[in-house]
Design a protein around this motif. Structure first.
Motif, short mmCIF file in Angstrom:
data_model
loop_
_atom_site.label_atom_id
_atom_site.label_comp_id
_atom_site.label_asym_id
_atom_site.label_seq_id
_atom_site.Cartn_x
_atom_site.Cartn_y
_atom_site.Cartn_z
N GLU A 9 24.89 -5.48 10.22
CA GLU A 9 25.63 -6.73 10.44
C GLU A 9 27.12 -6.52 10.20
O GLU A 9 27.96 -6.95 11.00
N GLU A 10 27.47 -5.87 9.10
CA GLU A 10 28.88 -5.64 8.76
C GLU A 10 29.59 -4.78 9.80
O GLU A 10 30.79 -4.92 10.01
N ALA A 11 28.84 -3.91 10.47
CA ALA A 11 29.43 -3.06 11.52
C ALA A 11 29.59 -3.83 12.83
O ALA A 11 30.25 -3.34 13.74
N GLY A 12 28.99 -5.02 12.91
CA GLY A 12 29.13 -5.84 14.11
C GLY A 12 27.95 -5.76 15.07
O GLY A 12 28.01 -6.31 16.18
N PHE A 13 26.87 -5.11 14.67
CA PHE A 13 25.70 -5.03 15.54
C PHE A 13 24.97 -6.36 15.58
O PHE A 13 25.05 -7.16 14.66
N GLU A 14 24.24 -6.57 16.67
CA GLU A 14 23.47 -7.79 16.85
C GLU A 14 22.04 -7.43 17.25
O GLU A 14 21.73 -6.26 17.45
N GLU A 15 21.21 -8.45 17.39
CA GLU A 15 19.79 -8.26 17.74
C GLU A 15 19.15 -7.21 16.83
O GLU A 15 18.46 -6.30 17.28
N ILE A 16 19.39 -7.35 15.56
CA ILE A 16 18.92 -6.38 14.56
C ILE A 16 17.43 -6.60 14.30
O ILE A 16 16.99 -7.72 14.04
N VAL A 17 16.69 -5.52 14.35
CA VAL A 17 15.26 -5.54 14.04
C VAL A 17 15.02 -4.45 12.99
O VAL A 17 15.38 -3.30 13.20
N ILE A 18 14.41 -4.84 11.89
CA ILE A 18 14.10 -3.91 10.81
C ILE A 18 12.59 -3.91 10.62
O ILE A 18 11.99 -4.97 10.45
N ASP A 19 11.99 -2.73 10.65
CA ASP A 19 10.55 -2.60 10.47
C ASP A 19 10.24 -1.71 9.28
O ASP A 19 11.05 -0.86 8.90
N ALA A 20 9.06 -1.90 8.74
CA ALA A 20 8.58 -1.09 7.62
C ALA A 20 7.51 -0.14 8.13
O ALA A 20 6.62 -0.55 8.87
N VAL A 21 7.63 1.12 7.75
CA VAL A 21 6.59 2.10 8.06
C VAL A 21 5.76 2.26 6.80
O VAL A 21 6.24 2.81 5.81
N PRO A 22 4.52 1.74 6.82
CA PRO A 22 3.74 1.74 5.59
C PRO A 22 3.38 3.14 5.11
O PRO A 22 3.10 4.03 5.90
N GLN A 23 3.46 3.30 3.80
CA GLN A 23 3.03 4.53 3.15
C GLN A 23 2.48 4.15 1.79
O GLN A 23 3.22 3.71 0.91
N LEU A 24 1.18 4.29 1.66
CA LEU A 24 0.54 3.94 0.40
C LEU A 24 -0.07 5.17 -0.25
O LEU A 24 -0.91 5.83 0.35
N PRO A 25 0.35 5.46 -1.46
CA PRO A 25 -0.31 6.57 -2.17
C PRO A 25 -1.80 6.29 -2.30
O PRO A 25 -2.20 5.14 -2.46
N PHE A 26 -2.58 7.30 -2.18
CA PHE A 26 -4.03 7.24 -2.34
C PHE A 26 -4.76 6.60 -1.16
O PHE A 26 -5.96 6.46 -1.20
N LEU A 27 -4.06 6.17 -0.11
CA LEU A 27 -4.74 5.64 1.08
C LEU A 27 -4.40 6.49 2.29
O LEU A 27 -4.14 5.99 3.37
N VAL B 20 1.32 -4.44 3.87
CA VAL B 20 2.68 -4.31 4.40
C VAL B 20 3.19 -5.67 4.92
O VAL B 20 4.38 -5.94 4.88
N ARG B 21 2.28 -6.51 5.34
CA ARG B 21 2.67 -7.85 5.80
C ARG B 21 3.20 -8.70 4.64
O ARG B 21 4.17 -9.43 4.78
N PHE B 22 2.55 -8.59 3.49
CA PHE B 22 2.93 -9.40 2.33
C PHE B 22 3.95 -8.72 1.42
O PHE B 22 4.69 -9.39 0.72
N PHE B 23 3.97 -7.38 1.42
CA PHE B 23 4.87 -6.64 0.53
C PHE B 23 5.60 -5.53 1.30
O PHE B 23 5.52 -4.36 0.91
N PRO B 24 6.33 -5.88 2.35
CA PRO B 24 6.95 -4.82 3.17
C PRO B 24 7.97 -3.98 2.40
O PRO B 24 8.09 -2.79 2.66
N GLN C 203 7.86 -3.08 -0.74
CA GLN C 203 7.22 -2.17 -1.68
C GLN C 203 6.30 -1.16 -0.99
O GLN C 203 6.01 -0.10 -1.55
N ILE C 204 5.83 -1.46 0.21
CA ILE C 204 4.86 -0.61 0.90
C ILE C 204 5.53 0.31 1.92
O ILE C 204 4.98 1.33 2.29
N ALA C 205 6.73 -0.03 2.34
CA ALA C 205 7.40 0.79 3.36
C ALA C 205 7.86 2.11 2.78
O ALA C 205 8.69 2.14 1.88
N GLY C 206 7.33 3.20 3.29
CA GLY C 206 7.81 4.52 2.90
C GLY C 206 9.14 4.80 3.58
O GLY C 206 10.05 5.37 3.00
N SER C 207 9.24 4.36 4.82
CA SER C 207 10.48 4.49 5.59
C SER C 207 10.82 3.14 6.20
O SER C 207 9.96 2.29 6.40
#
Length: 129
Positions: A77-95, A110-114, A116-120
């Motif tokens: 946002e600060e750089a002036g970009f628009e239509e920003i979409v941020i996604d979580a790539v889930p990574q759960l230890p032991f799963l 990942v839906r409820f805790f994006p 904490q669950i997003a590795g990337s």
């Protein structure tokens, strides 16, 4: 423009994001992948009073900067970009074992805790006009 596991290695990734905005043509897009410092594995270590670097992963010794979904959004946002979409790539230890049950659990968590669950974190944004 692609920044795939690059920005966390830079002294000033925010200047690089702003520089990308300057050189992109209208309609151009930026794609970013960064590790998520808010991942539960990092938070767990911090709660135990540990902040150790490793040879790979989020706490890689070569990482100079860290991001969360919120901080990556703000940087774009600060750089002036628009239509920003941020996604979580889930990574759960032991799963790591692939099964219908683990897929179901990961998708629900990942839906409820994006944060904490997003590795990337994957970011996408456009330069309009």
């Amino acid at each position: 423009m692609l920044f795939l596991d690059v920005l966390e290695h830079l002294q000033n990734p925010w200047a690089v994001i702003k520089g990308a905005m300057k050189v992109l043509q209208p309609g151009g897009a930026i794609h970013i992948v960064v590790p998520n410092i808010a991942h539960i594995s990092v938070v767990r270590r911090l709660l135990q009073g540990r902040f150790e670097y490793s040879n790979c992963g989020t706490m890689d010794r070569t990482h100079l900067r860290w991001f969360t979904r919120k901080s990556l959004t703000e940087s774009l946002e600060e750089a002036g970009f628009e239509e920003i979409v941020i996604d979580a790539v889930p990574q759960l230890p032991f799963l790591y074992k692939k099964s219908a049950i683990s897929d179901f659990l990961v998708n629900k968590l990942v839906r409820f805790f994006p944060d904490q669950i997003a590795g990337s974190i994957i970011g996408y944004a456009k330069k309009l006009g």
